[in-house]
Design a protein around this motif. Structure first.
Motif, mmCIF file in Angstrom:
data_model
loop_
_atom_site.group_PDB
_atom_site.id
_atom_site.type_symbol
_atom_site.label_atom_id
_atom_site.label_comp_id
_atom_site.label_asym_id
_atom_site.label_seq_id
_atom_site.Cartn_x
_atom_site.Cartn_y
_atom_site.Cartn_z
ATOM 1 N N GLY A 139 0.807 -1.202 0.000
ATOM 2 C CA GLY A 139 0.000 0.000 0.000
ATOM 3 C C GLY A 139 0.844 1.257 0.000
ATOM 4 O O GLY A 139 2.046 1.240 -0.280
ATOM 5 N N ARG A 140 0.190 2.375 0.346
ATOM 6 C CA ARG A 140 0.881 3.657 0.331
ATOM 7 C C ARG A 140 1.368 4.076 1.706
ATOM 8 O O ARG A 140 2.462 4.596 1.869
ATOM 9 N N HIS A 141 0.518 3.856 2.733
ATOM 10 C CA HIS A 141 0.815 4.384 4.063
ATOM 11 C C HIS A 141 0.990 3.263 5.073
ATOM 12 O O HIS A 141 0.238 2.282 5.070
ATOM 13 N N GLY A 142 1.945 3.415 5.953
ATOM 14 C CA GLY A 142 2.195 2.457 7.022
ATOM 15 C C GLY A 142 3.378 2.924 7.846
ATOM 16 O O GLY A 142 4.068 3.883 7.484
ATOM 17 N N TRP A 143 3.610 2.241 8.948
ATOM 18 C CA TRP A 143 4.747 2.614 9.796
ATOM 19 C C TRP A 143 6.077 2.288 9.134
ATOM 20 O O TRP A 143 7.085 2.916 9.414
ATOM 21 N N GLY A 144 6.105 1.242 8.309
ATOM 22 C CA GLY A 144 7.333 0.859 7.645
ATOM 23 C C GLY A 144 8.020 -0.357 8.228
ATOM 24 O O GLY A 144 9.038 -0.802 7.706
ATOM 25 N N GLY A 388 -2.988 6.433 20.283
ATOM 26 C CA GLY A 388 -1.828 7.148 19.774
ATOM 27 C C GLY A 388 -1.660 8.533 20.369
ATOM 28 O O GLY A 388 -1.180 9.452 19.698
ATOM 29 N N ASP A 389 -2.045 8.693 21.635
ATOM 30 C CA ASP A 389 -1.994 10.014 22.257
ATOM 31 C C ASP A 389 -0.585 10.353 22.729
ATOM 32 O O ASP A 389 0.089 9.563 23.357
ATOM 33 N N TRP A 428 -0.388 10.224 17.094
ATOM 34 C CA TRP A 428 0.362 9.408 16.134
ATOM 35 C C TRP A 428 -0.100 7.976 16.340
ATOM 36 O O TRP A 428 0.292 7.305 17.289
ATOM 37 N N GLN A 429 -0.981 7.558 15.441
ATOM 38 C CA GLN A 429 -1.711 6.314 15.634
ATOM 39 C C GLN A 429 -1.156 5.194 14.755
ATOM 40 O O GLN A 429 -0.374 5.446 13.828
ATOM 41 N N PHE A 430 -1.555 3.974 15.063
ATOM 42 C CA PHE A 430 -1.130 2.830 14.275
ATOM 43 C C PHE A 430 -1.986 2.750 13.022
ATOM 44 O O PHE A 430 -3.211 2.659 13.094
ATOM 45 N N THR A 469 -7.144 7.473 9.810
ATOM 46 C CA THR A 469 -6.215 7.215 10.914
ATOM 47 C C THR A 469 -4.839 7.768 10.581
ATOM 48 O O THR A 469 -4.199 8.416 11.421
ATOM 49 N N ARG A 470 -4.392 7.551 9.367
ATOM 50 C CA ARG A 470 -3.113 8.141 8.951
ATOM 51 C C ARG A 470 -3.221 9.657 8.877
ATOM 52 O O ARG A 470 -2.321 10.382 9.320
#
Length: 581
Positions: A139-144, A388-389, A428-430, A469-470
């Motif tokens: 996909g395009r977005h993720g933590w990596g 993600g607070d 900053w959320q998962f 979420t992202r």
């Protein structure tokens, strides 16, 4: 050009390059390797077919995956790139790191967009950017942290050329660049390595399944795969260092540990390139041997994250006591004091969370403090919370200022998480963008199940697959210029300027630090040379006995008058000060 691939169990290997196929031959000088010559210019797509399978697989050592982890590889000629900067490097001692996620540092989520804010980091006083993983993932977005091609760069971020432009721009601002790399697991989506050879082994198991093969048959080539990938980042992308994710999950019983082998290879490359290079470990072992030099019997990594300091500071600031915070919450200021002077809180002591003793002491007289990274927030400690607070969601600006004072004037190599410097309120959320519907649903259910067990309602847990979420996790770059964020940003700048100007704040001697605190009154003072940092975490003003005579205010969150003139330092509620002689 020469194409080669390690596939020790294959009966045949066929190269598919552009619209041609070429049978590959075994390399007699390298058991298990296949090679073929074929004309291929920059950008040409290629892959390998094993045996009679019609499936064409990406190269395990692919330098580029233009269509993502499941697509064909593309030829990249690193020597063709023209670098704009002659970069001498920046060493780790004296560094200030800034953890940054390309996909959420800006809404655009690209290297080029992130580069527009490099002057902000330079003016803040940062010396090194620590990029979260940039290997290709679904996909395009993720933590990596679900990357699979350990030699390639995520295409939506800008691919190989985008990373090179970013590094060049960072170096032009005097900023080093460190990359977070993941050797302890790959994928699972898009992970074709098991089809090529024994990259994984059931000899050991990790939280992600079968372990990466570092010690079973075939492990020589697997270790070389990881080692050469690491060296490629440093050499071909001009990076200054690597952060190694969760090295405690690298199962390795060989006499020469992989991490020691890697540190030796990096030191050799540093000598060859005539610029400093370094490795930073994330380790849960509490073992000072991780950063002990090789000649003294250690692994020779150059630094490690210090979660003990984070946990102690977090409990002191928030009062939280769940999970691993339990061990620190009984006497949080005592825990902060111990980590400031001994680095590890668990140095052979009993850990209630683990239900066993943990860690061993750091040799304070021979271990420089810069080998430990100190921080109040990281991607892990924010993103692995249910919503993600950040600390800014619950703490006052004064307490955020106290956290900054403890981190930025403390003995460790400081690290900030992006946006922390102005108290960013964006969470900053998962988040994920899995293209496999079954995997996406499994991740969604697993996340909800994990936090439901801790009392969270399912509807309160963000859906990792929801694009919102992202989007919520992207920094708001309008905030730093607005009150009250601008005041906290100015405070971070002042502390980092002080760190540059005061030699005492670069002293690596852990044994020389002196700490006093009052658990009930919630104040703490530590001394480094002639400088003293004092924090009041309570909601009431405090009077602190100040040894060493009156002090001169070098930096203060709230006004401090005549500090120590009558032997007392008076601090307002939730405030802090740095005093000189």
């Amino acid at each position: 050009m020469l194409f080669d691939v390690w596939a020790p169990e294959a009966e045949r290997v066929t190269l598919h390059a552009a619209d041609r196929t070429e049978p590959m031959e075994r390399d007699p000088s390298r058991p298990g390797w296949w090679s073929a010559q074929a004309d291929a210019d920059e950008g040409v797509r290629y892959g390998f077919a094993l045996g009679d399978s019609p499936q064409v697989l990406p190269d395990p050592r692919s330098r580029r995956q233009p269509d993502g982890p499941d697509g064909l590889s593309a030829v990249v000629d690193h020597s063709a790139h023209t670098w704009q900067q002659e970069w001498p490097g920046r060493p780790l001692p004296g560094a200030v790191l800034y953890e940054l996620h390309i996909g959420t540092y800006t809404h655009e989520g690209t290297f080029d967009a992130a580069a527009q804010h490099l002057a902000h980091l330079r003016d803040l006083g940062i010396t090194h950017i620590e990029l979260m993983p940039v290997c290709p993932f679904p996909g395009r977005h993720g933590w990596g942290y679900e990357g699979v091609s350990l030699w390639a760069v995520h295409e939506p971020y800008g691919g190989p050329e985008g990373l090179k432009r970013f590094v060049d721009a960072a170096h032009a601002h005097g900023l080093g660049v460190v990359l977070d790399v993941v050797h302890n697991h790959l994928g699972p989506s898009g992970n074709y390595l098991p089809l090529f050879g024994p990259y994984f082994t059931d000899t050991h198991h990790t939280p992600w399944g079968s372990a990466v093969n570092l010690d079973a048959p075939g492990s020589d080539e697997v270790r070389a795969y990881l080692r050469e990938s690491a060296l490629s980042w440093l050499r071909d992308y001009h990076l200054d260092g690597l952060r190694l994710d969760a090295v405690h999950a690298l199962a390795d019983t060989r006499a020469l540990p992989f991490l020691e082998e890697l540190s030796a290879a990096v030191d050799a490359l540093s000598a060859e390139l005539h610029r400093p290079l370094f490795l930073i470990a994330e380790s849960d072992l509490g073992d000072p041997g991780t950063t002990t030099p090789r000649e003294a019997g250690g692994l020779g990594l150059h630094a490690q994250w210090n979660d003990d300091f984070h946990h102690a500071l977090h409990t002191a600031l928030t009062g939280e006591s769940q999970g691993y915070y339990e061990d620190f919450a009984r006497a949080p200021l005592a825990a902060v004091a111990k980590t400031l002077t001994h680095a590890f809180f668990h140095d052979g002591t009993y850990s209630t969370f683990r239900a066993r003793h943990h860690g061993r002491p750091v040799p304070r007289t021979t271990t420089p403090a810069h080998r430990f990274l100190g921080y109040a927030q990281t991607h892990d400690q924010i993103g692995n919370r249910a919503t993600g607070d950040r600390l800014s969601a619950t703490l006052s600006p004064g307490l955020l200022a106290c956290a900054a004072a403890l981190v930025l004037t403390g003995p460790f190599t400081p690290m900030l998480f992006m946006g922390e410097e102005w108290g960013a309120t964006t969470p900053w959320q998962f988040f994920t963008d899995h293209t496999d519907p079954e995997l996406a649903e499994a991740v969604r259910r697993g996340r909800r199940r994990e936090f439901a067990a801790h009392g969270w309602a399912e509807e309160d847990i963000p859906d990792p697959q929801d694009p919102a979420t992202r989007d919520r996790s992207c920094l708001d770059w309008a905030q730093p210029a607005q009150p009250p964020y601008d005041r906290l940003l100015a405070w971070h700048r002042a502390l980092l300027a002080l760190r540059r100007a005061q030699p005492d704040l670069s002293d690596p001697d852990l044994a020389a630090i002196r700490v006093a605190y009052d658990e009930e009154a919630r104040w703490l003072v530590f001394r480094r040379g002639d400088l003293r940092t004092a924090v009041n975490l309570s909601k009431e003003p405090v009077e602190i006995p100040l040894g060493g005579g009156p002090g001169r205010v070098l930096a203060a969150w709230d006004p401090v008058e005549h500090p120590g003139r009558d032997g007392l330092l008076r601090l307002r509620p939730q405030s802090c000060v740095v005093l000189g002689p």
